[in-house]
Enzyme design. Structure first.
Site, short mmCIF file in Angstrom:
data_model
loop_
_atom_site.label_atom_id
_atom_site.label_comp_id
_atom_site.label_asym_id
_atom_site.label_seq_id
_atom_site.Cartn_x
_atom_site.Cartn_y
_atom_site.Cartn_z
CE LYS A 9 2.39 23.34 -122.79
NZ LYS A 9 2.26 22.51 -121.57
CE1 TYR A 49 -2.05 25.53 -119.70
CE2 TYR A 49 -0.53 27.35 -120.01
CZ TYR A 49 -0.91 26.05 -120.28
OH TYR A 49 -0.17 25.27 -121.14
CG ASN A 112 4.21 19.44 -120.79
OD1 ASN A 112 4.22 20.60 -121.19
ND2 ASN A 112 3.20 18.94 -120.11
CG HIS A 115 -2.05 23.49 -124.92
ND1 HIS A 115 -2.65 23.23 -123.71
CD2 HIS A 115 -3.04 23.86 -125.76
CE1 HIS A 115 -3.96 23.45 -123.82
NE2 HIS A 115 -4.22 23.84 -125.05
CD GLU A 126 -7.45 25.44 -124.94
OE1 GLU A 126 -6.84 24.77 -125.80
OE2 GLU A 126 -7.59 25.06 -123.76
P1 GTP Z 1 -1.72 20.93 -121.74
O1 GTP Z 1 -1.97 20.25 -123.03
O2 GTP Z 1 -0.50 21.83 -121.75
O3 GTP Z 1 -2.95 21.64 -121.18
O4 GTP Z 1 -1.31 19.78 -120.71
P2 GTP Z 1 -2.28 18.74 -120.00
O5 GTP Z 1 -3.69 18.95 -120.42
O6 GTP Z 1 -1.66 17.40 -120.22
O7 GTP Z 1 -2.10 19.14 -118.47
P3 GTP Z 1 -2.92 20.23 -117.60
O8 GTP Z 1 -3.90 20.96 -118.45
O9 GTP Z 1 -3.39 19.56 -116.36
O10 GTP Z 1 -1.74 21.23 -117.19
C1 GTP Z 1 -1.34 22.25 -118.08
C2 GTP Z 1 0.16 22.37 -118.05
O11 GTP Z 1 0.58 22.80 -116.76
C3 GTP Z 1 0.92 21.06 -118.27
O12 GTP Z 1 1.08 20.72 -119.62
C4 GTP Z 1 2.25 21.40 -117.64
O13 GTP Z 1 3.05 22.18 -118.52
C5 GTP Z 1 1.84 22.25 -116.46
N1 GTP Z 1 1.71 21.43 -115.26
C6 GTP Z 1 0.71 20.58 -114.93
N2 GTP Z 1 0.95 19.98 -113.75
C7 GTP Z 1 2.14 20.46 -113.32
C8 GTP Z 1 2.94 20.24 -112.17
O14 GTP Z 1 2.59 19.46 -111.28
N3 GTP Z 1 4.11 20.95 -112.10
C9 GTP Z 1 4.52 21.82 -113.06
N4 GTP Z 1 5.69 22.47 -112.93
N5 GTP Z 1 3.79 22.05 -114.16
C10 GTP Z 1 2.61 21.40 -114.29
MG MG Z 2 -4.66 20.85 -120.34
#
Ligand code: GTP
Ligand code: MG
Length: 149
Positions: A9, A49, A112, A115, A126
């Protein structure tokens, strides 16, 4: 064969973590089949997303992912989707185990650094979304017989 979409990212690119992150997947033994530096347009971020559209953090997430270049990767291997998620660690870096990418290199969910696709179906979806035809390279690493019996 299973494929996953991994992306450094914008924070990971800005912090100079691209090599470190690629290295972890390389060392594990997965096969890199696609790689590019890319400025993500708004519509692609929204499509990627789409499942999170209703979340309160969605607008911030779209701003974050389009805020600078990302490094797009496609990786192939047996069990690569779940294994890559383990290498990456929990979504919240403060809860991610030491030894994982997020556990070692990040502190906040909204920054973080990486992805990873959450299912083989989403891996394929994707990769098709982020890479064009001709950007995926099929090849046989010389080390293949030393990785798998
Ligand atoms: P990805 O590998 O990036 O998809 O992460 P993930 O699968 O561990 O998490 P998820 O798909 O649920 O969420 C996608 C992304 O949205 C996360 O990696 C974060 O960058 C962001 N995100 C998720 N939850 C939160 C939140 O509560 N607050 C904020 N600011 N960002 C969030
Ligand atoms: Mg995810």
């Amino acid at each position: 064969v299973e494929e996953t979409y991994i992306m450094v990212k914008p924070d990971g690119v800005q912090r100079g973590l691209v090599g470190e992150i690629i290295s972890r997947f390389e060392k594990k033994g997965f096969k890199l089949i696609g790689l590019k530096l890319f400025q993500c347009p708004q519509d692609l971020a929204e499509e990627h997303y789409i499942d999170l559209k209703a979340k309160s953090f969605y607008p911030k997430l779209i701003d974050y992912i389009t805020s600078g270049p990302v490094v797009c990767m496609a990786w192939e291997g047996i069990g690569v989707v779940a294994s890559a998620r383990k290498l990456i660690g929990s979504t919240n870096p403060l809860q991610a185990e030491p030894g994982t990418i997020r556990g070692d290199l990040a502190v906040q969910t909204g920054r973080n650094v990486v992805h990873g696709s959450d299912s083989p179906e989403n891996g394929k979806r994707e990769i098709a979304l982020w890479f064009g035809e001709g950007e995926i390279c099929e090849w046989t690493p010389a080390q293949a017989p030393w990785l798998r019996e």
